[in-house]
Design a protein around this motif. Sequence first.
Motif, PDB file in Angstrom:
ATOM      1  N   PRO A  10      14.394 -17.253  17.887  1.00 17.39           N
ATOM      2  CA  PRO A  10      14.514 -16.237  18.938  1.00 17.39           C
ATOM      3  C   PRO A  10      13.170 -15.749  19.481  1.00 17.39           C
ATOM      4  O   PRO A  10      13.030 -15.506  20.682  1.00 17.39           O
ATOM      5  CB  PRO A  10      15.270 -15.101  18.243  1.00 17.39           C
ATOM      6  CG  PRO A  10      16.093 -15.784  17.204  1.00 17.39           C
ATOM      7  CD  PRO A  10      15.232 -16.917  16.717  1.00 17.39           C
ATOM      8  N   ASP A  11      12.167 -15.605  18.595  1.00 20.19           N
ATOM      9  CA  ASP A  11      10.876 -15.104  19.087  1.00 20.19           C
ATOM     10  C   ASP A  11      10.210 -16.101  20.041  1.00 20.19           C
ATOM     11  O   ASP A  11       9.444 -15.705  20.933  1.00 20.19           O
ATOM     12  CB  ASP A  11       9.946 -14.772  17.922  1.00 20.19           C
ATOM     13  CG  ASP A  11       9.702 -15.953  17.000  1.00 20.19           C
ATOM     14  OD1 ASP A  11      10.538 -16.870  16.989  1.00 20.19           O
ATOM     15  OD2 ASP A  11       8.670 -15.947  16.296  1.00 20.19           O
ATOM     16  N   ILE A  12      10.496 -17.407  19.866  1.00 18.26           N
ATOM     17  CA  ILE A  12       9.979 -18.411  20.797  1.00 18.26           C
ATOM     18  C   ILE A  12      10.656 -18.254  22.159  1.00 18.26           C
ATOM     19  O   ILE A  12      10.012 -18.293  23.215  1.00 18.26           O
ATOM     20  CB  ILE A  12      10.197 -19.836  20.259  1.00 18.26           C
ATOM     21  CG1 ILE A  12       9.490 -20.011  18.920  1.00 18.26           C
ATOM     22  CG2 ILE A  12       9.717 -20.860  21.279  1.00 18.26           C
ATOM     23  CD1 ILE A  12       7.991 -19.867  18.996  1.00 18.26           C
ATOM     24  N   TRP A  13      11.990 -18.064  22.136  1.00 20.60           N
ATOM     25  CA  TRP A  13      12.715 -17.876  23.390  1.00 20.60           C
ATOM     26  C   TRP A  13      12.240 -16.605  24.103  1.00 20.60           C
ATOM     27  O   TRP A  13      12.133 -16.574  25.331  1.00 20.60           O
ATOM     28  CB  TRP A  13      14.224 -17.789  23.127  1.00 20.60           C
ATOM     29  CG  TRP A  13      14.864 -19.126  22.887  1.00 20.60           C
ATOM     30  CD1 TRP A  13      15.458 -19.565  21.759  1.00 20.60           C
ATOM     31  CD2 TRP A  13      14.968 -20.196  23.839  1.00 20.60           C
ATOM     32  NE1 TRP A  13      15.925 -20.856  21.915  1.00 20.60           N
ATOM     33  CE2 TRP A  13      15.640 -21.269  23.190  1.00 20.60           C
ATOM     34  CE3 TRP A  13      14.551 -20.369  25.152  1.00 20.60           C
ATOM     35  CZ2 TRP A  13      15.913 -22.474  23.820  1.00 20.60           C
ATOM     36  CZ3 TRP A  13      14.823 -21.571  25.791  1.00 20.60           C
ATOM     37  CH2 TRP A  13      15.495 -22.608  25.132  1.00 20.60           C
ATOM     38  N   LEU A  14      11.944 -15.574  23.358  1.00 19.89           N
ATOM     39  CA  LEU A  14      11.437 -14.337  23.964  1.00 19.89           C
ATOM     40  C   LEU A  14      10.149 -14.599  24.736  1.00 19.89           C
ATOM     41  O   LEU A  14       9.953 -14.090  25.849  1.00 19.89           O
ATOM     42  CB  LEU A  14      11.198 -13.279  22.887  1.00 19.89           C
ATOM     43  CG  LEU A  14      12.439 -12.558  22.348  1.00 19.89           C
ATOM     44  CD1 LEU A  14      12.071 -11.707  21.142  1.00 19.89           C
ATOM     45  CD2 LEU A  14      13.054 -11.690  23.444  1.00 19.89           C
ATOM     46  N   GLN A  15       9.263 -15.402  24.160  1.00 20.91           N
ATOM     47  CA  GLN A  15       8.009 -15.724  24.830  1.00 20.91           C
ATOM     48  C   GLN A  15       8.247 -16.602  26.052  1.00 20.91           C
ATOM     49  O   GLN A  15       7.606 -16.421  27.098  1.00 20.91           O
ATOM     50  CB  GLN A  15       7.063 -16.419  23.851  1.00 20.91           C
ATOM     51  CG  GLN A  15       6.614 -15.535  22.699  1.00 20.91           C
ATOM     52  CD  GLN A  15       5.655 -16.245  21.765  1.00 20.91           C
ATOM     53  OE1 GLN A  15       4.748 -16.952  22.224  1.00 20.91           O
ATOM     54  NE2 GLN A  15       5.839 -16.066  20.464  1.00 20.91           N
ATOM     55  N   VAL A  16       9.175 -17.552  25.948  1.00 16.48           N
ATOM     56  CA  VAL A  16       9.483 -18.431  27.083  1.00 16.48           C
ATOM     57  C   VAL A  16      10.052 -17.628  28.246  1.00 16.48           C
ATOM     58  O   VAL A  16       9.661 -17.787  29.414  1.00 16.48           O
ATOM     59  CB  VAL A  16      10.468 -19.532  26.663  1.00 16.48           C
ATOM     60  CG1 VAL A  16      10.974 -20.308  27.880  1.00 16.48           C
ATOM     61  CG2 VAL A  16       9.808 -20.484  25.666  1.00 16.48           C
ATOM     62  N   PHE A  17      10.986 -16.724  27.965  1.00 11.79           N
ATOM     63  CA  PHE A  17      11.664 -15.967  29.009  1.00 11.79           C
ATOM     64  C   PHE A  17      10.739 -14.991  29.733  1.00 11.79           C
ATOM     65  O   PHE A  17      11.041 -14.566  30.846  1.00 11.79           O
ATOM     66  CB  PHE A  17      12.847 -15.209  28.407  1.00 11.79           C
ATOM     67  CG  PHE A  17      13.983 -16.103  27.980  1.00 11.79           C
ATOM     68  CD1 PHE A  17      14.134 -17.372  28.532  1.00 11.79           C
ATOM     69  CD2 PHE A  17      14.896 -15.680  27.017  1.00 11.79           C
ATOM     70  CE1 PHE A  17      15.182 -18.206  28.146  1.00 11.79           C
ATOM     71  CE2 PHE A  17      15.938 -16.504  26.630  1.00 11.79           C
ATOM     72  CZ  PHE A  17      16.081 -17.767  27.182  1.00 11.79           C
ATOM     73  N   LYS A  34      22.997 -21.768  22.636  1.00 12.76           N
ATOM     74  CA  LYS A  34      23.604 -20.539  22.138  1.00 12.76           C
ATOM     75  C   LYS A  34      22.537 -19.553  21.689  1.00 12.76           C
ATOM     76  O   LYS A  34      22.645 -18.334  21.911  1.00 12.76           O
ATOM     77  CB  LYS A  34      24.534 -20.864  20.973  1.00 12.76           C
ATOM     78  CG  LYS A  34      25.255 -19.645  20.401  1.00 12.76           C
ATOM     79  CD  LYS A  34      26.143 -20.037  19.252  1.00 12.76           C
ATOM     80  CE  LYS A  34      26.864 -18.800  18.710  1.00 12.76           C
ATOM     81  NZ  LYS A  34      25.929 -17.760  18.242  1.00 12.76           N
ATOM     82  N   GLN A  35      21.454 -20.067  21.080  1.00  8.86           N
ATOM     83  CA  GLN A  35      20.383 -19.188  20.623  1.00  8.86           C
ATOM     84  C   GLN A  35      19.689 -18.500  21.802  1.00  8.86           C
ATOM     85  O   GLN A  35      19.335 -17.324  21.722  1.00  8.86           O
ATOM     86  CB  GLN A  35      19.353 -19.992  19.795  1.00  8.86           C
ATOM     87  CG  GLN A  35      19.855 -20.464  18.439  1.00  8.86           C
ATOM     88  CD  GLN A  35      20.621 -21.765  18.545  1.00  8.86           C
ATOM     89  OE1 GLN A  35      20.959 -22.229  19.648  1.00  8.86           O
ATOM     90  NE2 GLN A  35      20.917 -22.378  17.393  1.00  8.86           N
ATOM     91  N   ALA A  36      19.512 -19.271  22.884  1.00  5.54           N
ATOM     92  CA  ALA A  36      18.867 -18.688  24.057  1.00  5.54           C
ATOM     93  C   ALA A  36      19.738 -17.600  24.677  1.00  5.54           C
ATOM     94  O   ALA A  36      19.247 -16.529  25.060  1.00  5.54           O
ATOM     95  CB  ALA A  36      18.587 -19.780  25.087  1.00  5.54           C
ATOM     96  N   ASP A  37      21.039 -17.840  24.774  1.00  7.47           N
ATOM     97  CA  ASP A  37      21.953 -16.833  25.309  1.00  7.47           C
ATOM     98  C   ASP A  37      21.969 -15.587  24.435  1.00  7.47           C
ATOM     99  O   ASP A  37      22.072 -14.454  24.925  1.00  7.47           O
ATOM    100  CB  ASP A  37      23.365 -17.398  25.422  1.00  7.47           C
ATOM    101  CG  ASP A  37      23.528 -18.282  26.651  1.00  7.47           C
ATOM    102  OD1 ASP A  37      22.560 -18.403  27.417  1.00  7.47           O
ATOM    103  OD2 ASP A  37      24.618 -18.861  26.819  1.00  7.47           O
ATOM    104  N   ASP A  38      21.842 -15.804  23.144  1.00  2.00           N
ATOM    105  CA  ASP A  38      21.840 -14.670  22.228  1.00  2.00           C
ATOM    106  C   ASP A  38      20.622 -13.782  22.450  1.00  2.00           C
ATOM    107  O   ASP A  38      20.707 -12.555  22.370  1.00  2.00           O
ATOM    108  CB  ASP A  38      21.864 -15.175  20.780  1.00  2.00           C
ATOM    109  CG  ASP A  38      22.033 -14.039  19.786  1.00  2.00           C
ATOM    110  OD1 ASP A  38      22.996 -13.266  19.943  1.00  2.00           O
ATOM    111  OD2 ASP A  38      21.193 -13.916  18.879  1.00  2.00           O
ATOM    112  N   VAL A  39      19.498 -14.405  22.761  1.00  2.00           N
ATOM    113  CA  VAL A  39      18.289 -13.629  23.057  1.00  2.00           C
ATOM    114  C   VAL A  39      18.447 -12.886  24.382  1.00  2.00           C
ATOM    115  O   VAL A  39      18.075 -11.719  24.519  1.00  2.00           O
ATOM    116  CB  VAL A  39      17.055 -14.547  23.107  1.00  2.00           C
ATOM    117  CG1 VAL A  39      15.839 -13.783  23.626  1.00  2.00           C
ATOM    118  CG2 VAL A  39      16.772 -15.121  21.726  1.00  2.00           C
ATOM    119  N   LEU A  40      19.030 -13.562  25.383  1.00  2.00           N
ATOM    120  CA  LEU A  40      19.177 -12.963  26.704  1.00  2.00           C
ATOM    121  C   LEU A  40      20.143 -11.791  26.712  1.00  2.00           C
ATOM    122  O   LEU A  40      19.870 -10.751  27.336  1.00  2.00           O
ATOM    123  CB  LEU A  40      19.668 -14.025  27.705  1.00  2.00           C
ATOM    124  CG  LEU A  40      18.636 -14.910  28.386  1.00  2.00           C
ATOM    125  CD1 LEU A  40      19.328 -15.909  29.302  1.00  2.00           C
ATOM    126  CD2 LEU A  40      17.650 -14.068  29.177  1.00  2.00           C
TER     127      LEU A  40
END
Length: 345
Positions: A10-17, A34-40
């Motif tokens: 999730p912390d990687i997706w946070l940085q990407v977004f 699913k992991q990306a949607d969970d972060v969003l």
Amino acid sequence: MRTTIDRLYPDIWLQVFEYFNAQELCFSLIHITKQADDVLFNINHRFCLRGLVLDTHVQILPEQLLLRQVISLEVHQNNHLDNIQQCLELRSLKLIGHPEWIISILERISQANSELEQLTLVVPGIGLLHNLFASISSLLSLRRLEIYGDQLEERIKSGTSFLAQTKIEQFIFHSCSSLSWNDLSSMLPGLFNIRFLDITLLHLSKTSLCSFVFPKLRSVSLILLEVSFDCIIQLATTMPSLSKLKLNGLVDAEGFVVNNKWLSLLESCSSLIKVTVSLSLEQGTNCYYNELIQTALHGLNLNLRYIDDDYEYDLDRDNQFRWWNLSGVMIKKGGHMFEKYQTPS
């Protein structure tokens, strides 16, 4: 060791977004994994959505989208957002539409949101300016206000006086309509705390200047249209903390070039240390081609330049009216003024 996209933490997706605005995230990057949607869309991650634009082309928002995640929003009239009051974390809001619609939106926002810091309003005309100000007074957290009247020439109608003091520190106001300082007089008490002012002054006279003082105002940017220099000096006296002044627009020669009063302006406000000038003037071709005038202006760090490319050619012709540009930056250092030169009348 290789990692597939569905295994990113999730912390990687946070940085990407962080590299994308809300529009791209909600309509292009949704359902990647699913992991990306969970972060969003999981409020526990506290991911903030910036730059969401809701115009007539946006019909449906993602069902998973929580409006309380949105901190920066642009809304056009006739959009399909009926629950804007759910944007509880909103920090920046831009509304584009007719004043009546904007006032209704602000009433809903003020009842639910206490975090809004920046507000931009784009309206066709400024006829209901007083009513707009009255609706803004309930936004207690507001620090920056921008108003643009971008289409119609419209007289300001009498309305509710804007007497409630706000915490607004930055005020930007530009309109196509004819505006005098007196038109704003009933709204000035609400701007008691402003530190930055950027405004179009189409008309300004000594009789229109009220006695209201801006005790905290430090930086002012004015777009002028045939405003006299004496009025600018008088306006500066209402700003005891003014340190930076920027002047743009169209003026006449008196006070600006011939018999210039720039030193009087600097002396009228002891706190003023920097004046930035970019003004246009229309005058005879040979009128300003005078060594005394040029020397006086150079002493103030100002440059008077003939705009047209055919300058040398026109010097040999009759004294025709042409456009000139007066520009430069005057800085007062250590309390010392520029050397005063005498200019011909």
